[in-house]
Design a protein around this motif. Structure first.
Motif, short mmCIF file in Angstrom:
data_model
loop_
_atom_site.label_atom_id
_atom_site.label_comp_id
_atom_site.label_asym_id
_atom_site.label_seq_id
_atom_site.Cartn_x
_atom_site.Cartn_y
_atom_site.Cartn_z
N THR A 81 38.90 30.06 30.81
CA THR A 81 37.46 30.13 30.58
C THR A 81 36.94 31.57 30.47
O THR A 81 36.13 31.87 29.60
CB THR A 81 36.73 29.41 31.73
OG1 THR A 81 37.37 28.15 31.93
CG2 THR A 81 35.27 29.20 31.43
N THR A 106 39.45 25.39 40.15
CA THR A 106 40.68 25.01 40.84
C THR A 106 40.80 25.79 42.15
O THR A 106 41.29 25.27 43.14
CB THR A 106 41.91 25.33 39.96
OG1 THR A 106 41.64 24.88 38.64
CG2 THR A 106 43.17 24.66 40.47
N ASP A 136 47.68 35.19 36.40
CA ASP A 136 48.78 34.44 35.78
C ASP A 136 49.99 35.35 35.61
O ASP A 136 49.85 36.50 35.19
CB ASP A 136 48.35 33.90 34.41
CG ASP A 136 47.33 32.79 34.55
OD1 ASP A 136 47.47 32.00 35.50
OD2 ASP A 136 46.41 32.71 33.72
N SER A 179 50.10 25.96 24.82
CA SER A 179 48.77 26.48 24.52
C SER A 179 48.20 27.12 25.77
O SER A 179 48.15 26.49 26.82
CB SER A 179 47.90 25.30 24.08
OG SER A 179 46.57 25.44 24.49
P1 ADP Z 1 40.42 27.33 36.53
O1 ADP Z 1 40.82 28.78 36.65
O2 ADP Z 1 39.29 26.98 37.42
O3 ADP Z 1 41.58 26.37 36.60
P2 ADP Z 1 40.44 27.21 33.60
O4 ADP Z 1 40.28 25.86 33.06
O5 ADP Z 1 39.80 28.32 32.86
O6 ADP Z 1 39.84 27.21 35.04
O7 ADP Z 1 41.99 27.47 33.73
C1 ADP Z 1 42.68 28.58 33.24
C2 ADP Z 1 44.00 28.69 33.92
O8 ADP Z 1 44.83 27.57 33.61
C3 ADP Z 1 44.81 29.88 33.48
O9 ADP Z 1 44.41 31.06 34.13
C4 ADP Z 1 46.22 29.44 33.88
O10 ADP Z 1 46.42 29.64 35.26
C5 ADP Z 1 46.20 27.97 33.60
N1 ADP Z 1 46.78 27.70 32.27
C6 ADP Z 1 46.13 27.54 31.11
N2 ADP Z 1 47.00 27.31 30.09
C7 ADP Z 1 48.24 27.34 30.62
C8 ADP Z 1 49.56 27.19 30.09
N3 ADP Z 1 49.80 26.94 28.83
N4 ADP Z 1 50.59 27.31 30.96
C9 ADP Z 1 50.37 27.57 32.26
N5 ADP Z 1 49.16 27.70 32.82
C10 ADP Z 1 48.10 27.60 32.02
#
Ligand code: ADP
Ligand code: ZN
Length: 433
Positions: A238, A93, A302, A234
């Motif tokens: 990664t 992202t 986050d 949830s």
């Molecule tokens: P990328 O960082 O490239 O988007 P990921 O698929 O690993 O790859 O995404 C993880 C990120 O998605 C988390 O660090 C957070 O920012 C967001 N995320 C995941 N789950 C949630 C959730 N339940 N609420 C808010 N954000 C979330």
């Protein structure tokens, strides 16, 4: 049976801390076998032996996303190539991907955390779990799949998109649990309606798992109304395996972060100092169980806070509040700091507005401006012009009250804003830097 692993999930706080300390030492020792951490620990004269209490973690430097990118693909690997059995990548992202490598034991531990999460939200063996995540490199696919299988659910790897097929599978196989990104559920609901169906009446859905992108409590409420069942938050990423890092239990009041597998800290993202429980800051995580690629003090970016009170469900893992966004999601418009979720919260309180919106930041001769486009619901779309104009003004005023900037608001036809397959893109910044 109330818990998936009663012995671990209900440990007394001191016992949990003792387990964490023991695992932390092991994890730091293991991390030191990678090229990246070997050098880093040597530079700072750090080792597992120097850890006496959990607070000693603060002497270790943070690990940032950019470092994981630089170390792509093998720099953090601690085991031989013959011991790794799978890799996953972030969705990218915010830039180049990060690759995470897993040993067989890592995959088992991860599946176990997902099973524990699904169980905590009420799922039981014998249920039917359908996954509308993309499969492939994205962890929401195989991560949920493996966890649901370990739990003992019939697990349907439907993959993303193809709403007609999603609905058919749900009806043919009696799906009781569905995992989806929240931004997809509004669209899927429209397809139910177009087919003359209602999820609450025409499916066996009992619960939804929603995550992977920030969403407000208002959005959750909406989704629950549309589907006539509960939706559980949830959280995962990664770098920390994927789903199953933190998950809501049936109480739906924050997400239990599985502290026997992750050591959590909340820091002030500017001063990098630890913040007390309850204060909003950046979540920092250390893996306690990972074998092939342990990560020490990962700055997730986050933003959340720790809910320290014990949960009525009896699980001892502390909870985190819903994620407000990433520290890099925040944008500044006319000197005001804004998180997209603040805009979402306002839109989702307005019954005429559908579930999709887009924030565009741009500039003209008068300076920067912010445009908020919101899709109307089908039934609201037929309203006469003066009514819509009034609605538009009402939304702009509510936003001004919340963020101190008056945006331009545009109400658009249902299904006209661009849709993405995975995570929704909510902000487009066209301003020249
Ligand atoms: P990328 O960082 O490239 O988007 P990921 O698929 O690993 O790859 O995404 C993880 C990120 O998605 C988390 O660090 C957070 O920012 C967001 N995320 C995941 N789950 C949630 C959730 N339940 N609420 C808010 N954000 C979330
Ligand atoms: Zn609970």
């Amino acid at each position: 049976m109330q818990y998936w692993q009663a012995d671990i999930e209900t440990l007394a706080p001191q016992e949990l801390a003792a387990l964490q300390l023991q695992k932390l030492c092991r994890s730091v020792e293991q991390a030191g076998r990678s090229e990246f951490y070997r050098k880093r620990f040597a530079q700072h004269s750090l080792s597992a032996e120097s850890i006496r209490s959990l607070d000693d973690i603060r002497r270790f430097p943070f690990t940032c996303k950019d470092e994981l990118r630089q170390e792509y693909p093998w720099g953090l690997l601690t085991v031989g190539h013959d011991e790794i059995v799978r890799m996953h990548c972030t969705s990218g992202t915010t830039g180049n991907p990060v690759a995470i490598l897993h040993s067989r034991r890592d995959l088992h531990n991860w599946a176990n955390l997902v099973a524990r999460s699904l169980f905590a939200a009420g799922t039981r063996p014998g249920e039917v779990f359908q996954n509308s995540s993309g499969y492939g490199l994205f962890t929401g696919g195989l991560g949920f799949q493996s966890g649901a299988e370990l739990l003992g659910c019939l697990s349907i790897p439907a993959g993303s998109g193809n709403s007609q097929r999603q609905i058919k599978l749900m009806r043919d196989f009696g799906t009781t649990c569905l995992h989806a990104v929240p931004s997809y559920l509004g669209r899927l609901h429209n397809v139910f309606i177009e087919n003359g169906l209602q999820p609450a009446k025409d499916t066996k859905l009992k619960r939804l798992f929603i995550g992977a992108e920030p969403h407000s409590e208002e959005t959750r409420q909406r989704i629950q109304e549309l589907y006539g069942c509960k939706a559980y938050n949830s959280f995962g990423m990664t770098e920390m395996n994927g789903p199953g890092v933190a998950f809501e239990c049936e109480c739906q009041n924050g997400m239990h972060l599985w502290e026997d597998a992750y050591l959590m800290e909340i820091i002030d993202p500017d001063t990098l100092e630890p913040l007390p429980d309850g204060e909003l800051g950046e979540l920092v995580l250390t893996t306690l169980d990972r074998e092939a690629m342990p990560i020490i003090r990962y700055r997730t970016r986050d933003l959340t806070r720790i809910i320290a009170e014990t949960c009525p469900c009896g699980r001892s893992a502390r909870r985190i509040d819903r994620i407000t966004g990433r520290s890099d999601d925040m944008f500044i418009i006319k000197g005001c700091n804004v998180f997209p979720i603040q805009i979402e919260r306002i839109l989702m309180r307005i019954s005429e507005v559908g579930s999709d919106y887009l924030i565009t930041l741009d500039s003209n001769d008068d300076g920067d401006f912010m445009l908020v486009q919101a899709e109307l619901k089908h039934e609201a779309f037929s309203d006469e012009f003066p009514k819509l104009e009034q609605l538009r003004k009402r939304i702009a005023a509510a936003m001004r009250d919340e963020i101190q900037v008056t945006p331009r608001v545009q109400l658009v036809n249902p299904d006209t804003l661009p849709k993405s397959e995975g995570k929704a893109v909510r902000v487009k910044d066209l301003r020249k830097n």
